[in-house]
Scaffold this active site. Sequence first.
Site, PDB file in Angstrom:
ATOM      1  CD1 TRP A 103       5.611 -11.939 -10.048  1.00 52.37           C
ATOM      2  CD2 TRP A 103       7.419 -10.614 -10.168  1.00 52.37           C
ATOM      3  NE1 TRP A 103       5.409 -11.041 -11.067  1.00 52.37           N
ATOM      4  CE2 TRP A 103       6.490 -10.211 -11.166  1.00 52.37           C
ATOM      5  CE3 TRP A 103       8.627  -9.931 -10.068  1.00 52.37           C
ATOM      6  CZ2 TRP A 103       6.742  -9.157 -12.042  1.00 52.37           C
ATOM      7  CZ3 TRP A 103       8.875  -8.875 -10.946  1.00 52.37           C
ATOM      8  CH2 TRP A 103       7.951  -8.501 -11.909  1.00 52.37           C
ATOM      9  CG  ASP A 167       6.559 -10.187  -3.413  1.00 51.49           C
ATOM     10  OD1 ASP A 167       5.610  -9.389  -3.254  1.00 51.49           O
ATOM     11  OD2 ASP A 167       7.172 -10.319  -4.487  1.00 51.49           O
ATOM     12  CE  LYS A 191       1.418  -6.452  -8.481  1.00 50.31           C
ATOM     13  NZ  LYS A 191       1.312  -6.652  -9.913  1.00 50.31           N
TER      14      LYS A 191
HETATM   15  N1  PMP Z   1       6.431  -9.259  -6.752  1.00 48.31           N
HETATM   16  C1  PMP Z   1       5.223  -9.591  -7.255  1.00 48.31           C
HETATM   17  C2  PMP Z   1       4.481 -10.739  -6.637  1.00 48.31           C
HETATM   18  C3  PMP Z   1       4.695  -8.869  -8.324  1.00 48.31           C
HETATM   19  O1  PMP Z   1       3.509  -9.197  -8.825  1.00 48.31           O
HETATM   20  C4  PMP Z   1       5.435  -7.782  -8.879  1.00 48.31           C
HETATM   21  C5  PMP Z   1       4.906  -6.947 -10.021  1.00 48.31           C
HETATM   22  N2  PMP Z   1       3.931  -7.452 -10.776  1.00 48.31           N
HETATM   23  C6  PMP Z   1       6.684  -7.496  -8.333  1.00 48.31           C
HETATM   24  C7  PMP Z   1       7.144  -8.238  -7.267  1.00 48.31           C
HETATM   25  C8  PMP Z   1       7.511  -6.350  -8.880  1.00 48.31           C
HETATM   26  O2  PMP Z   1       6.902  -5.180  -8.554  1.00 48.31           O
HETATM   27  P1  PMP Z   1       7.412  -3.739  -9.066  1.00 48.31           P
HETATM   28  O3  PMP Z   1       7.174  -3.699 -10.537  1.00 48.31           O
HETATM   29  O4  PMP Z   1       6.557  -2.816  -8.294  1.00 48.31           O
HETATM   30  O5  PMP Z   1       8.841  -3.621  -8.719  1.00 48.31           O
END
Ligand code: PMP
Length: 355
Positions: A103, A167, A191
């Site tokens: 991520w 994040d 989550k």
């Molecule tokens: N950042 C992290 C740490 C994540 O775990 C996720 C999704 N698993 C995201 C960003 C992306 O999130 P979204 O699918 O809600 O855009």
Amino acid sequence: MNKQVFNFCSGPAVLPEAVLTEAQQALVNWQDSGTSILSISHRSEAFLAMAAEMERDFRELLNIPQSYKILLLPGGATLQFALVPLNLFSDRRRAAYVDTGHWSKRAIEEAKKYGDIQVIAKGYEAALETDWRIPADVDYLHCTPNETIDGVEFTKIPKSPVPIVADMSSTILSRPINVTEFNMIYAGAQKNIGPSGLVIAIIHEALLKEALPNTPTLLQYKVQSDYQSLYNTPSTFAWYITAQVLQWLKRQGGLAAMAVHNQTKAAKLYAEIDKTGFYYNPVPKACRSWMNVPFRLQNHQLEPVFLQAAEAAGLINLQGHRSVGGLRASLYNAMPMAGVEALLRFMQDFEKRNG
Ligand code: PMP
């Protein structure tokens, strides 16, 4: 009776049963209004009262000072990968990023579209030693304290000459944090907070300024702050579930209680993984995630068999992310101890039969 199922999905993740039961009623008749929560105006007194209470609960649970605004934003955490640079860049358009996994990389790729991005630390080392050399001539530093796919986490946040943006999608509300170590925190809700599609951003008011030219109005932090996140019609149902989850968290004893619950669950699972070498987890112990536990079988070919048998036993969504394969158990707040214990029993039994 429904079959007992434990859902280890990384997101959308399991939500507290008490919240879902209450939501069933609210779908038909919310707060005795005679109408569904889905059909309540976001400008109505009752909805605004619920939103105000949700904000108070957020502040109480995370001990958020008044100098930070709480925004509820659309588009998931992925949209923040673009909104952070669009809203926080000055004219020099420069930022530093820490890359601890999947991520982080996604955030870096997106930010590169808007400016000059320096990656100042990478890999397990970046999570193990967080005394990163942070340049003073950038607009902000971005980091990802919990990598959902890689199962890597860090909790020690360094002093920084520039604002720190984190994040926290997969770690927020899992334990107490010191919000003032950050200048902005954002988290996708699916989550530990509520339904997917919603993002919570906690942002120091000093960061609220004009966004880069041509940033859509709805995507400007300053506008969303000025309008209490109600510039347009928000995802009202996601707000409702979020409000309920926060109340549930308070009833559980808040984040101190969650920290004990989550640490215990993770410790039990890692101990099982490390026990004999039949299973393994490649992450250094000092930066293993409490929330997302990726693991493998020494014999990779047995993994599909493991997944199929686990599913038949009511242990679902244990497959690793499609980009890395293997297995992964996500242990967010709403995963009960009984779920982890059922998984341990299954792992022991599977090893006995196949080891
Ligand atoms: N950042 C992290 C740490 C994540 O775990 C996720 C999704 N698993 C995201 C960003 C992306 O999130 P979204 O699918 O809600 O855009």
